[in-house]
Motif scaffolding. Structure first.
Motif, PDB file in Angstrom:
ATOM      1  N   ASP A  96      -1.745  14.868   9.865  1.00 43.16           N
ATOM      2  CA  ASP A  96      -1.838  15.139   8.432  1.00 43.16           C
ATOM      3  C   ASP A  96      -1.226  13.952   7.688  1.00 43.16           C
ATOM      4  O   ASP A  96       0.000  13.790   7.685  1.00 43.16           O
ATOM      5  N   PRO A  97      -2.041  13.088   7.088  1.00 37.59           N
ATOM      6  CA  PRO A  97      -1.507  11.884   6.443  1.00 37.59           C
ATOM      7  C   PRO A  97      -0.456  12.166   5.373  1.00 37.59           C
ATOM      8  O   PRO A  97       0.525  11.424   5.255  1.00 37.59           O
ATOM      9  N   GLU A  98      -0.643  13.235   4.596  1.00 39.48           N
ATOM     10  CA  GLU A  98       0.319  13.561   3.542  1.00 39.48           C
ATOM     11  C   GLU A  98       1.675  13.914   4.142  1.00 39.48           C
ATOM     12  O   GLU A  98       2.720  13.437   3.672  1.00 39.48           O
ATOM     13  N   ALA A 103       7.303  12.180   5.664  1.00 42.93           N
ATOM     14  CA  ALA A 103       8.350  11.971   6.666  1.00 42.93           C
ATOM     15  C   ALA A 103       8.780  10.509   6.713  1.00 42.93           C
ATOM     16  O   ALA A 103       9.971  10.194   6.830  1.00 42.93           O
ATOM     17  N   ILE A 104       7.814   9.610   6.631  1.00 44.29           N
ATOM     18  CA  ILE A 104       8.126   8.179   6.622  1.00 44.29           C
ATOM     19  C   ILE A 104       8.956   7.818   5.400  1.00 44.29           C
ATOM     20  O   ILE A 104       9.938   7.075   5.481  1.00 44.29           O
ATOM     21  N   THR A 105       8.580   8.341   4.250  1.00 45.92           N
ATOM     22  CA  THR A 105       9.309   8.058   3.020  1.00 45.92           C
ATOM     23  C   THR A 105      10.753   8.534   3.111  1.00 45.92           C
ATOM     24  O   THR A 105      11.682   7.813   2.711  1.00 45.92           O
ATOM     25  N   LEU A 106      10.972   9.746   3.631  1.00 44.79           N
ATOM     26  CA  LEU A 106      12.336  10.255   3.775  1.00 44.79           C
ATOM     27  C   LEU A 106      13.159   9.350   4.691  1.00 44.79           C
ATOM     28  O   LEU A 106      14.344   9.085   4.429  1.00 44.79           O
ATOM     29  N   ALA A 107      12.535   8.863   5.761  1.00 40.37           N
ATOM     30  CA  ALA A 107      13.238   7.957   6.673  1.00 40.37           C
ATOM     31  C   ALA A 107      13.558   6.635   5.991  1.00 40.37           C
ATOM     32  O   ALA A 107      14.637   6.053   6.202  1.00 40.37           O
ATOM     33  N   ASN A 117      -6.134   6.455  11.167  1.00 38.02           N
ATOM     34  CA  ASN A 117      -7.090   7.450  11.676  1.00 38.02           C
ATOM     35  C   ASN A 117      -6.613   8.072  12.995  1.00 38.02           C
ATOM     36  O   ASN A 117      -7.352   8.124  13.988  1.00 38.02           O
ATOM     37  N   ILE A 118      -5.388   8.591  13.006  1.00 35.40           N
ATOM     38  CA  ILE A 118      -4.815   9.200  14.201  1.00 35.40           C
ATOM     39  C   ILE A 118      -5.310  10.645  14.305  1.00 35.40           C
ATOM     40  O   ILE A 118      -5.119  11.429  13.368  1.00 35.40           O
ATOM     41  N   ARG A 135       0.840  -1.205   0.000  1.00 37.93           N
ATOM     42  CA  ARG A 135       0.000   0.000   0.000  1.00 37.93           C
ATOM     43  C   ARG A 135       0.872   1.250   0.000  1.00 37.93           C
ATOM     44  O   ARG A 135       2.000   1.238   0.493  1.00 37.93           O
ATOM     45  N   ARG A 136       0.306   2.353  -0.508  1.00 39.75           N
ATOM     46  CA  ARG A 136       0.989   3.634  -0.407  1.00 39.75           C
ATOM     47  C   ARG A 136       1.058   4.043   1.063  1.00 39.75           C
ATOM     48  O   ARG A 136       0.134   3.769   1.843  1.00 39.75           O
ATOM     49  N   ALA A 137       2.152   4.716   1.438  1.00 46.29           N
ATOM     50  CA  ALA A 137       2.316   5.138   2.831  1.00 46.29           C
ATOM     51  C   ALA A 137       1.158   6.021   3.274  1.00 46.29           C
ATOM     52  O   ALA A 137       0.649   5.876   4.394  1.00 46.29           O
ATOM     53  N   VAL A 138       0.718   6.939   2.413  1.00 38.51           N
ATOM     54  CA  VAL A 138      -0.366   7.842   2.799  1.00 38.51           C
ATOM     55  C   VAL A 138      -1.650   7.070   3.077  1.00 38.51           C
ATOM     56  O   VAL A 138      -2.416   7.424   3.986  1.00 38.51           O
TER      57      VAL A 138
END
Length: 218
Positions: free
Chosen positions: A68-70, A75-79, A63-64, A53-56
């Motif tokens: 902001d999901p985007e 941030a997750i992708t950069l990590a 549903n936190i 699945r896409r990270a977003v």
């Protein structure tokens, strides 16, 4: 060596990336576990669902409140781009795709392009000419649009292609696109029930070009 799909040949082959051509599970789960800890979430409750699945989309599913999901997905992708320790090719994958005509295969991944390129480099797999990433599609897997787009860019329709997948979301995308599906189980930790043919990796697979130019899987 028997044909994988008796009586059927294909115009092109479409490959998922993570879990299919390469394994990034170790790195991805490290990053997501660190990220989840910021919100007091036990990553074990959702890690099985992030693959394919896409990270977003994965962040949205959690549903936190106030998130902001985007922004979090970025941030997750950069990590993940920074952490590719342990990323490696699935056995036989490099050799298998190297035998394919360049205009007859594509990678279709839910990862953003920068991350996908980084992981392919880490695994030693050359990117194909047709390379569909998260930026190319409005909806991620299990929506079939990604596989339909890849087939179209190669000059064919998805129902004339075979899709190689490992995760349920991707398998459903391949099915919805009308493609034949092969399930690669190299990264599966538990038995996986599926009506599709399965292979542990690519070492037992062979693709040949017939006299009429179509691909035969064995």
């Amino acid at each position: 060596m028997d044909a994988l799909f008796q009586g059927r040949s294909f115009a092109a082959l479409l490959f998922d990336m993570d879990g299919t051509l390469l394994s990034s599970i170790e790195a991805a789960e490290r990053v997501w576990t660190r990220w989840a800890a910021q919100f007091g979430i036990d990553a074990r409750t959702f890690l099985p669902d992030i693959h394919g699945r896409r990270a977003v989309d994965s962040v949205r599913r959690l549903n936190i409140p106030g998130v902001d999901p985007e922004a979090e997905a970025e941030a997750i992708t950069l990590a993940e781009i920074e952490d590719v320790a342990g990323v490696h090719a699935i056995p036989g994958a490099r050799e298998f795709v190297a035998t394919l005509p360049k205009d007859r295969w594509a990678i279709v991944t839910s990862a953003p392009r920068a991350l996908a390129v980084r992981r392919l480099e880490a695994a030693g797999i050359a990117a194909p000419e047709v390379f569909i990433t998260a930026e190319d599609i409005p909806r991620g897997k299990p929506d079939p649009a990604c596989y339909q787009l890849a087939a179209r860019k190669l000059g064919w329709t998805a129902d004339d292609c075979a899709v190689f997948e490992d995760a349920p979301a991707g398998i459903r995308a391949g099915e919805a696109a009308g493609a034949a599906v092969v399930v690669i189980t190299a990264t599966h930790q538990h038995p996986f029930e599926t009506p599709h043919p399965t292979r542990a990796d690519f070492r037992s697979l062979h693709a040949s070009v017939r006299d009429d130019g179509r691909l035969q899987l064995r």
